[in-house]
Design an enzyme around this catalytic site. Structure first.
Site, PDB file in Angstrom:
ATOM      1  N   LYS A  79       0.844  -1.201   0.000  1.00 25.95           N
ATOM      2  CA  LYS A  79       0.000   0.000   0.000  1.00 25.95           C
ATOM      3  C   LYS A  79       0.880   1.251   0.000  1.00 25.95           C
ATOM      4  CE  LYS A  79      -3.975   1.962   2.529  1.00 25.95           C
ATOM      5  NZ  LYS A  79      -4.889   1.771   3.677  1.00 25.95           N
ATOM      6  N   SER A 154      -9.838   1.558   2.826  1.00 28.52           N
ATOM      7  CA  SER A 154      -9.005   2.395   1.997  1.00 28.52           C
ATOM      8  C   SER A 154      -7.914   1.626   1.245  1.00 28.52           C
ATOM      9  CB  SER A 154      -8.329   3.452   2.885  1.00 28.52           C
ATOM     10  OG  SER A 154      -7.435   2.832   3.824  1.00 28.52           O
ATOM     11  N   SER A 178     -10.159  -1.043   6.829  1.00 27.42           N
ATOM     12  CA  SER A 178      -9.584  -0.815   5.507  1.00 27.42           C
ATOM     13  C   SER A 178      -8.900  -2.010   4.867  1.00 27.42           C
ATOM     14  CB  SER A 178      -8.587   0.351   5.566  1.00 27.42           C
ATOM     15  OG  SER A 178      -9.258   1.557   5.802  1.00 27.42           O
TER      16      SER A 178
END
Length: 485
Positions: A79, A154, A178
């Site tokens: 990420k 997210s 997330s």
């Protein structure tokens, strides 16, 4: 052989047996990225040169007689809020566009030490604020199961990378769901470990008392493998806890005899999609068939978790994001006339709409006159929710709920309805508020879209979660389903 279709533990075994070279595996995934990423927008940066160079180095070690431990050359997507030395770390925000990290996060050091190959940086909601990955400043990631739908957020890019076979495993971060929510939307296994199990040094902060690194995989064995190779105490992060990291592979057995599972009635009330409800109920029967004792329970204060979460996380975001001022690094407005003008214009133009919304909310609840009414009260509610879970875990080994109230929604469907968007985290947020571990595993489909089952455990009982998740997985075939791109 199409190596990109194999799971991480299968690739690890093949590399260890010298049936395939690390470079071959790496190139297979790089070719897959080239083939499909423009359809799904999983990655913000493809580390082609870095990955191939790492793979060649690992192959040389193998040729010299060295056996590779840990991940043994398996590719991993990261990420884009986790620092990787000499790679971008934008948090999918204009305010950090072009920023290159000068150091590795501890989880990246651990990955490299354990012979992981970093294949790219994944898209995300800006500063991890969102539930759909629509808040990225650069691109909107798409769900491989339906390109008109969101992958969740997210950590949507990290989920899409694994679901579209661009990487066998990936790292995301969790503040309020997330990892688990996109895992549910994309038909993956997603783990949120106990707060303090994994170092956050080098991870850009959103909500410091909530943030935790999490992982995505296509099955429980891969998830356990990745967790094993990054967990542990870190002197650079004082929130990590000196609790031994178990050998999670020993938890991967099907027998659940003696296990007690609680089913909280509050998670099955109004607002839950009927298809999701039925899929989860069918899944619960499998746990009983495998020897577990299942009983209804109550977590009455979980209804207040979402409100407490958005107050606490926004307050912490307001504080953490104050450092992005246009002075030291990141976006700097060229038209500013003085210092105050520089702060205002750089932040106004650099942050996206959702980030600004949460910064303003956080500043408001921390301000004089509102601190006691909102922030302090939210902290008290948080303590009560923790107590709720501790009472439940005196009776149960684990708690099972749906991961999300609905399957993936359409891109653009909830962007103008902020409260509706926030509600997609209603079943995941209580876990972050309490700091306990939780795993989402695929448990079926509704109208062709994946559905996730959430298993919550007591502090540092990730081994229990892996046992329960593996037992369920081995009795079903949902984890073997692959999106057709």
């Amino acid at each position: 052989m199409e190596l990109y279709k194999l799971k991480a533990h299968e690739l690890k075994d093949m590399i260890s047996k010298k049936e395939v070279k690390v470079e071959e595996v790496t190139n297979s995934f790089l070719n897959r990225i080239e083939e499909v990423d423009e359809k799904v927008n999983a990655l913000l940066y493809v580390a082609k040169e870095e990955a191939v160079n790492t793979a060649k180095e690992l192959d040389k070690k193998i040729e010299s007689g060295e056996s590779l431990s840990g991940l043994s050359g398996v590719p991993v997507a990261i990420k884009d809020n986790i620092s990787v030395k000499n790679m971008q770390n934008t948090c999918a925000s204009k305010i950090l566009e072009g920023y290159v990290s000068p150091y590795d996060a501890t989880v990246i050091e651990n990955l490299k030490k354990n012979n992981g190959v970093i294949i790219g940086k994944a898209n995300m909601d800006e500063f991890a604020m969102g539930s759909s990955t629509e808040n990225s400043a650069f691109k909107v990631s798409k769900n491989p199961w339906s390109l008109e739908r969101v992958p969740g957020g997210s950590s949507g890019g990290s989920a899409v990378a694994v679901a579209s076979l661009e990487a066998p495993i990936s790292l995301g971060t969790e503040t309020g769901g997330s990892v688990r929510q996109p895992a549910s939307f994309c038909g993956l296994v997603g783990l949120k470990p106990t707060y303090g199990r994994i170092s956050r040094y080098g991870v850009v902060a959103f909500g410091s008392t909530l943030d935790q690194v999490g992982m995505f995989a296509r099955d429980v064995e891969d998830c356990a493998l990745l967790t094993q190779n990054i967990a542990g105490l870190d002197k650079m992060d004082f929130t990590t806890v000196d609790t031994p990291v178990q050998d999670y592979s020993k938890s991967l057995n099907k027998d659940l005899k003696g296990r007690k599972i609680g089913i909280p009635k509050e998670f099955f009330e109004e607002g839950l999609d009927e298809g999701v409800r039925e899929a989860v109920k069918e899944a619960i029967k499998v746990f009983e068939e495998n020897g577990a004792e299942v009983k209804e329970c109550s977590l009455p204060l979980s209804d207040y978790a979402l409100a407490a979460y958005y107050i606490i996380s926004s307050a912490e975001a307001s504080s953490n994001l104050a450092r992005f001022d246009g002075v030291r690094y990141g976006y700097r407005d060229a038209e500013a006339e003085n210092a105050l003008d520089l702060y205002v214009k750089s932040r106004s133009k650099g942050f996206g709409e959702e980030a600004k919304r949460r910064i303003m909310l956080g500043t408001y609840v921390l301000s004089k006159g509102y601190y006691d009414a909102y922030y302090k009260k939210a902290l008290k509610v948080r303590s009560l929710i923790k107590n709720d879970f501790q009472r439940a875990f005196k009776e149960f080994d684990a708690i099972i709920t749906p991961t999300t109230p609905t399957p993936a929604f359409r891109i653009g469907e909830k962007t103008k309805d902020v409260l509706s968007m926030y509600m997609s985290d209603i079943y995941t947020v209580p876990v972050n508020i309490a700091g306990i571990p939780s795993i989402s595993v695929p448990c079926g489909f509704v109208s062709g879209l994946p559905v996730g089952l959430q298993i919550m455990g007591n502090y540092f009982k990730e081994d229990t979660l892996f046992n329960l998740a593996y037992s369920y997985e081995q009795s079903t075939k949902w984890h073997d389903k692959i999106a057709n791109l």
